[in-house]
Design a protein around this motif. Sequence first.
Motif, PDB file in Angstrom:
ATOM      1  N   HIS A  63      15.129  99.309  25.794  1.00  0.00           N
ATOM      2  CA  HIS A  63      14.368 100.568  25.694  1.00  0.00           C
ATOM      3  C   HIS A  63      14.020 101.059  27.108  1.00  0.00           C
ATOM      4  N   THR A  64      13.598 100.130  27.967  1.00  0.00           N
ATOM      5  CA  THR A  64      13.201 100.511  29.331  1.00  0.00           C
ATOM      6  C   THR A  64      14.407 101.006  30.138  1.00  0.00           C
ATOM      7  N   PHE A  70      16.452 108.319  31.180  1.00  0.00           N
ATOM      8  CA  PHE A  70      15.675 109.462  30.672  1.00  0.00           C
ATOM      9  C   PHE A  70      14.773 110.041  31.773  1.00  0.00           C
ATOM     10  N   VAL A  71      14.080 109.159  32.512  1.00  0.00           N
ATOM     11  CA  VAL A  71      13.159 109.630  33.555  1.00  0.00           C
ATOM     12  C   VAL A  71      13.935 110.302  34.693  1.00  0.00           C
ATOM     13  N   GLN A 140       5.380 110.761  28.237  1.00  0.00           N
ATOM     14  CA  GLN A 140       6.104 109.584  27.754  1.00  0.00           C
ATOM     15  C   GLN A 140       6.762 108.852  28.932  1.00  0.00           C
ATOM     16  N   ASP A 151       4.291  95.130  30.842  1.00  0.00           N
ATOM     17  CA  ASP A 151       4.833  94.348  29.736  1.00  0.00           C
ATOM     18  C   ASP A 151       5.981  93.452  30.168  1.00  0.00           C
ATOM     19  N   VAL A 202      -0.711 102.243  26.447  1.00  0.00           N
ATOM     20  CA  VAL A 202      -0.031 101.915  25.181  1.00  0.00           C
ATOM     21  C   VAL A 202      -0.426 102.936  24.119  1.00  0.00           C
ATOM     22  N   HIS A 205       1.243 106.259  24.802  1.00  0.00           N
ATOM     23  CA  HIS A 205       2.688 106.159  24.561  1.00  0.00           C
ATOM     24  C   HIS A 205       2.973 106.209  23.050  1.00  0.00           C
TER      25      HIS A 205
HETATM   26  C1  HEM Z   1      11.066 110.014  24.791  1.00  0.00           C
HETATM   27  C2  HEM Z   1      10.704 108.945  25.425  1.00  0.00           C
HETATM   28  C3  HEM Z   1      10.137 107.702  24.805  1.00  0.00           C
HETATM   29  C4  HEM Z   1       9.834 107.419  23.509  1.00  0.00           C
HETATM   30  C5  HEM Z   1       9.994 108.308  22.293  1.00  0.00           C
HETATM   31  C6  HEM Z   1       9.295 106.075  23.484  1.00  0.00           C
HETATM   32  C7  HEM Z   1       8.836 105.417  22.352  1.00  0.00           C
HETATM   33  C8  HEM Z   1       8.267 104.164  22.340  1.00  0.00           C
HETATM   34  C9  HEM Z   1       7.673 103.526  21.208  1.00  0.00           C
HETATM   35  C10 HEM Z   1       7.558 104.132  19.804  1.00  0.00           C
HETATM   36  C11 HEM Z   1       7.221 102.308  21.575  1.00  0.00           C
HETATM   37  C12 HEM Z   1       6.503 101.267  20.713  1.00  0.00           C
HETATM   38  C13 HEM Z   1       5.010 101.406  20.955  1.00  0.00           C
HETATM   39  C14 HEM Z   1       4.222 100.280  20.330  1.00  0.00           C
HETATM   40  O1  HEM Z   1       4.682  99.135  20.273  1.00  0.00           O
HETATM   41  O2  HEM Z   1       3.099 100.540  19.930  1.00  0.00           O
HETATM   42  C15 HEM Z   1       7.533 102.146  22.962  1.00  0.00           C
HETATM   43  C16 HEM Z   1       7.247 101.042  23.708  1.00  0.00           C
HETATM   44  C17 HEM Z   1       7.607 100.882  25.015  1.00  0.00           C
HETATM   45  N1  HEM Z   1       8.184 101.823  25.836  1.00  0.00           N
HETATM   46 FE1  HEM Z   1       8.732 103.686  25.312  1.00  0.00          FE
HETATM   47  N2  HEM Z   1       9.303 105.568  24.750  1.00  0.00           N
HETATM   48  C18 HEM Z   1       9.814 106.520  25.586  1.00  0.00           C
HETATM   49  C19 HEM Z   1       9.987 106.433  26.945  1.00  0.00           C
HETATM   50  C20 HEM Z   1       9.831 105.266  27.666  1.00  0.00           C
HETATM   51  C21 HEM Z   1      10.125 105.125  29.068  1.00  0.00           C
HETATM   52  C22 HEM Z   1      10.604 106.253  29.961  1.00  0.00           C
HETATM   53  C23 HEM Z   1       9.884 103.834  29.405  1.00  0.00           C
HETATM   54  C24 HEM Z   1      10.058 103.129  30.714  1.00  0.00           C
HETATM   55  C25 HEM Z   1      10.935 103.432  31.631  1.00  0.00           C
HETATM   56  C26 HEM Z   1       9.379 103.164  28.221  1.00  0.00           C
HETATM   57  C27 HEM Z   1       8.968 101.843  28.152  1.00  0.00           C
HETATM   58  C28 HEM Z   1       8.392 101.252  27.066  1.00  0.00           C
HETATM   59  C29 HEM Z   1       7.910  99.873  27.035  1.00  0.00           C
HETATM   60  C30 HEM Z   1       7.930  98.866  28.170  1.00  0.00           C
HETATM   61  C31 HEM Z   1       7.411  99.651  25.751  1.00  0.00           C
HETATM   62  C32 HEM Z   1       6.752  98.385  25.201  1.00  0.00           C
HETATM   63  C33 HEM Z   1       5.264  98.551  25.222  1.00  0.00           C
HETATM   64  C34 HEM Z   1       4.560  97.507  24.416  1.00  0.00           C
HETATM   65  O3  HEM Z   1       4.969  97.178  23.321  1.00  0.00           O
HETATM   66  O4  HEM Z   1       3.558  97.033  24.895  1.00  0.00           O
HETATM   67  N3  HEM Z   1       9.367 104.069  27.179  1.00  0.00           N
HETATM   68  N4  HEM Z   1       8.169 103.297  23.407  1.00  0.00           N
END
Ligand code: HEM
Length: 255
Positions: A63-64, A70-71, A140, A151, A202, A205
Amino acid sequence: MKNHAISTKRTLTEYFAWDRTTRIFHWLNVLCVLALITLGLAIINAKAFGVTPEGKILLKTIHTYFGYVFVANLVWRIIWGFYGNHYAQWKSVLPFTTGYLTSLRSYLAGIHSDHPDYYIGHNPVARIMVTILFVLLSFQAVTGLVLAGTDLYLPPFGHEIKEQVTGAGEDHSKLAGVKPGSSENIDQAGYEKMRAFREPFVTIHEINFFVLIGTIFIDLLGVIFTEIREGNAIVSAMITGKKLFKSSPKDIKKP
Ligand code: HEM
């Protein structure tokens, strides 16, 4: 970039709207956001899907990596808003320019008439929607980069976060032993401070994720409505760059 108008047999006139950079940004953004949403849903539902803790870390890591693409793409688009063609520029995208409210009123008044106001770039309603979308995507991006650090100890903040959770500061010998999801080499006080710091990121996000899905849905409805109502080929314009018009658009760039 100059507009070129070519009359077709159906007396439609073709105008050049989206430059190549804007089109590439758009489709790369669609791909990344789709992948990020799918992987995000998998992360939220990891337990229900029976994913192991290691599997969940792998999901977050993939995802990262999509997040980095994306960024980078989003930052490039923000910069392009100052250099791109007339319709890609922020002055044609954001709803804050002089005369914007007048154009919005006129557009809304004409929506149900036989002579709606046509736009080569975004119409006044689309300008509001696209601005909201850019703000949500930026939120985001920023929160995601912080979460990648807190994380997974990944860039751009991972190194500093490791220094904090080991309590080692500049003593880098301890940092290599810190792994995501493991309490080895962790200083409890530093770790708890980091967890408290990451909490709002968190929350934003996750909430922003649902708001974003709702906004994307409304945007898609808007695109379908405009395409049916005005028939300017707005969907294919994101591939060819060109839109078709029955009468003169409001935002033709004056030479
Ligand atoms: C349109 C952009 C994005 C969407 C729709 C999105 C969506 C999500 C969702 C739904 C989660 C799960 C949240 C949860 O566990 O409560 C998540 C977790 C995460 N996202 Fe994103 N994200 C996006 C962009 C990014 C970007 C740009 C990064 C980093 C470069 C990123 C890094 C992470 C990380 C590290 C987690 C885990 C966080 C955790 O569970 O503690 N995300 N994201």
